[in-house]
Write an enzyme that holds these catalytic residues in place. Structure first.
Site, PDB file in Angstrom:
ATOM      1  N   TYR A 152      40.953 -46.989  26.285  1.00  6.68           N
ATOM      2  CA  TYR A 152      41.387 -46.211  27.457  1.00  6.68           C
ATOM      3  C   TYR A 152      40.190 -45.867  28.351  1.00  6.68           C
ATOM      4  O   TYR A 152      40.258 -45.990  29.576  1.00  6.68           O
ATOM      5  CB  TYR A 152      42.079 -44.945  26.952  1.00  6.68           C
ATOM      6  CG  TYR A 152      42.729 -44.068  27.990  1.00  6.68           C
ATOM      7  CD1 TYR A 152      43.968 -44.399  28.540  1.00  6.68           C
ATOM      8  CD2 TYR A 152      42.133 -42.869  28.388  1.00  6.68           C
ATOM      9  CE1 TYR A 152      44.582 -43.559  29.464  1.00  6.68           C
ATOM     10  CE2 TYR A 152      42.745 -42.026  29.307  1.00  6.68           C
ATOM     11  CZ  TYR A 152      43.968 -42.380  29.844  1.00  6.68           C
ATOM     12  OH  TYR A 152      44.577 -41.550  30.750  1.00  6.68           O
ATOM     13  N   THR A 201      48.310 -44.887  26.515  1.00  7.40           N
ATOM     14  CA  THR A 201      47.191 -44.709  25.576  1.00  7.40           C
ATOM     15  C   THR A 201      47.599 -45.342  24.239  1.00  7.40           C
ATOM     16  O   THR A 201      48.801 -45.401  23.909  1.00  7.40           O
ATOM     17  CB  THR A 201      46.891 -43.219  25.318  1.00  7.40           C
ATOM     18  OG1 THR A 201      48.110 -42.568  24.952  1.00  7.40           O
ATOM     19  CG2 THR A 201      46.299 -42.540  26.523  1.00  7.40           C
TER      20      THR A 201
HETATM   21  P1  NDP Z   1      53.501 -40.718  31.193  1.00 11.67           P
HETATM   22  O1  NDP Z   1      53.400 -41.343  29.841  1.00 11.67           O
HETATM   23  O2  NDP Z   1      54.365 -39.526  31.370  1.00 11.67           O
HETATM   24  O3  NDP Z   1      53.937 -41.812  32.256  1.00 11.67           O
HETATM   25  C1  NDP Z   1      53.397 -43.094  32.246  1.00 11.67           C
HETATM   26  C2  NDP Z   1      54.221 -43.972  33.142  1.00 11.67           C
HETATM   27  O4  NDP Z   1      53.685 -45.297  33.083  1.00 11.67           O
HETATM   28  C3  NDP Z   1      55.675 -44.048  32.704  1.00 11.67           C
HETATM   29  O5  NDP Z   1      56.483 -43.822  33.824  1.00 11.67           O
HETATM   30  C4  NDP Z   1      55.827 -45.482  32.220  1.00 11.67           C
HETATM   31  O6  NDP Z   1      57.062 -46.041  32.575  1.00 11.67           O
HETATM   32  C5  NDP Z   1      54.755 -46.198  32.999  1.00 11.67           C
HETATM   33  N1  NDP Z   1      54.361 -47.428  32.305  1.00 11.67           N
HETATM   34  C6  NDP Z   1      53.728 -47.548  31.126  1.00 11.67           C
HETATM   35  N2  NDP Z   1      53.565 -48.855  30.808  1.00 11.67           N
HETATM   36  C7  NDP Z   1      54.115 -49.571  31.819  1.00 11.67           C
HETATM   37  C8  NDP Z   1      54.257 -50.955  32.090  1.00 11.67           C
HETATM   38  N3  NDP Z   1      53.775 -51.905  31.269  1.00 11.67           N
HETATM   39  N4  NDP Z   1      54.876 -51.323  33.236  1.00 11.67           N
HETATM   40  C9  NDP Z   1      55.360 -50.395  34.070  1.00 11.67           C
HETATM   41  N5  NDP Z   1      55.253 -49.076  33.885  1.00 11.67           N
HETATM   42  C10 NDP Z   1      54.630 -48.669  32.771  1.00 11.67           C
HETATM   43  O7  NDP Z   1      51.989 -40.397  31.608  1.00 11.67           O
HETATM   44  P2  NDP Z   1      51.403 -39.355  32.664  1.00 11.67           P
HETATM   45  O8  NDP Z   1      52.347 -39.088  33.750  1.00 11.67           O
HETATM   46  O9  NDP Z   1      50.851 -38.233  31.910  1.00 11.67           O
HETATM   47  O10 NDP Z   1      50.151 -40.208  33.214  1.00 11.67           O
HETATM   48  C11 NDP Z   1      50.211 -40.940  34.426  1.00 11.67           C
HETATM   49  C12 NDP Z   1      48.834 -41.534  34.679  1.00 11.67           C
HETATM   50  O11 NDP Z   1      47.871 -40.492  34.711  1.00 11.67           O
HETATM   51  C13 NDP Z   1      48.380 -42.499  33.592  1.00 11.67           C
HETATM   52  O12 NDP Z   1      47.687 -43.574  34.157  1.00 11.67           O
HETATM   53  C14 NDP Z   1      47.458 -41.644  32.743  1.00 11.67           C
HETATM   54  O13 NDP Z   1      46.500 -42.430  32.074  1.00 11.67           O
HETATM   55  C15 NDP Z   1      46.830 -40.760  33.809  1.00 11.67           C
HETATM   56  N6  NDP Z   1      46.300 -39.496  33.318  1.00 11.67           N
HETATM   57  C16 NDP Z   1      47.125 -38.537  32.770  1.00 11.67           C
HETATM   58  C17 NDP Z   1      46.604 -37.325  32.345  1.00 11.67           C
HETATM   59  C18 NDP Z   1      47.455 -36.237  31.775  1.00 11.67           C
HETATM   60  O14 NDP Z   1      46.886 -35.211  31.373  1.00 11.67           O
HETATM   61  N7  NDP Z   1      48.763 -36.372  31.713  1.00 11.67           N
HETATM   62  C19 NDP Z   1      45.164 -37.059  32.423  1.00 11.67           C
HETATM   63  C20 NDP Z   1      44.399 -38.125  33.011  1.00 11.67           C
HETATM   64  C21 NDP Z   1      44.970 -39.284  33.448  1.00 11.67           C
HETATM   65  P3  NDP Z   1      58.268 -46.173  31.520  1.00 11.67           P
HETATM   66  O15 NDP Z   1      58.531 -44.772  31.035  1.00 11.67           O
HETATM   67  O16 NDP Z   1      59.337 -46.779  32.319  1.00 11.67           O
HETATM   68  O17 NDP Z   1      57.712 -47.062  30.424  1.00 11.67           O
END
Ligand code: NDP
Length: 246
Positions: free
Chosen positions: A152, A91
């Protein structure tokens, strides 16, 4: 041979729960992390201490070449991907008035372009083998919009447009494509919101009166990946405690 499940962003809050669930069900679980992530080895070893032996590869999901290279390596070293969970996301919240092109592009590229980048190198193999599952992790905010999230909300809504179109194209080939739209889930990201804000502003929006659990989303991913879910495709499944229904 165990099916190979690739979960992008498995070291994040939701991704980790999905990896654990899929491993518990007997999948060979592979995940990705950002090339700049310095915690990967530590995460893998802590998972191993809990009994989970995952494979992890660096991949910038926003870059097609990186995604292609990652999938090639996984295919060569482990085998073809049977289940793809497009979970990685970011985000960059701000009102549209303040939003610049950089923050627009970062969110669209990481959340939406990534779905093309990761799906493209695995989809033909799935259709040729006559079996595959693609699960796209979107958000309630892609369904209803959210203040400060034009980028987003657009990316997450776009994911489901992709889901529906691809689901049609591969429907007769044993491959399903679905979207999951979680509401507020108690990951580290959400738990970092001050308790007072959670209690006064967020929880009251949720009829169940609580945050979701990562394991609840992981259970839904596991179902969509299963043989039992073979007739379920092109759907957008809300998992939000009743926060938004349509
Ligand atoms: P986190 O921020 O905990 O995890 C996000 C993950 O995405 C990390 O492992 C990160 O890897 C990876 N990531 C980000 N950018 C890149 C990139 N350019 N290339 C490769 N990997 C990338 O988020 P959440 O676990 O909370 O969310 C996971 C998904 O669920 C997301 O798509 C989010 O939008 C969606 N979501 C989450 C909600 C919530 O309440 N938590 C609600 C609704 C949707 P690294 O750490 O290695 O950068």
């Amino acid at each position: 041979m165990a099916r190979v499940a690739l979960v992008t962003g498995g070291m994040g809050g939701l991704g980790e729960a999905i990896c654990i669930k899929m491993a518990a069900l007997g999948y060979q679980v592979v995940t990705t992390y950002s090339p700049g992530n310095t915690r990967a080895a530590e995460w893998l070893s802590s998972m191993e201490q809990h009994g989970f032996k995952f494979r992890a590869y660096p991949c910038d999901v926003a870059e097609f070449a990186s995604a292609q290279e990652c999938i090639d390596t996984i295919t060569n070293e482990i085998g073809p991907v049977d289940v793809l969970v497009n979970n990685a996301g970011i985000t960059r919240d701000m009102t549209f008035k303040k939003m610049d092109k950089t923050n627009w592009d970062a969110v669209i590229r990481t959340n939406l372009d990534s779905v093309f980048n990761m799906t493209k190198p695995v989809c033909d193999g799935m259709t040729e083998r006559g079996w595959g599952r693609i699960v796209n992790i979107s958000s309630v905010n892609g369904q209803k919009g959210a203040f400060g999230q034009t980028n987003y909300s657009a990316a997450k809504a776009g994911m489901h447009g992709f889901t529906k179109a691809l689901a049609l194209e591969v429907a007769r080939k044993g491959v399903t494509v679905n979207t999951i739209s979680p509401g507020y889930i108690g990951t580290k990201m959400v738990m970092a919101i001050p308790t007072e804000v959670l209690e006064s502003k967020i929880i009251p929006q949720i009829p169940m009166g609580r945050l979701g659990k990562p394991e609840e989303v992981a259970g839904l991913v596991a179902y969509l990946a299963s043989d039992e879910a073979a007739f379920l495709t092109g759907a957008n499944i809300a998992i939000n405690g009743g926060q938004h229904m349509y």
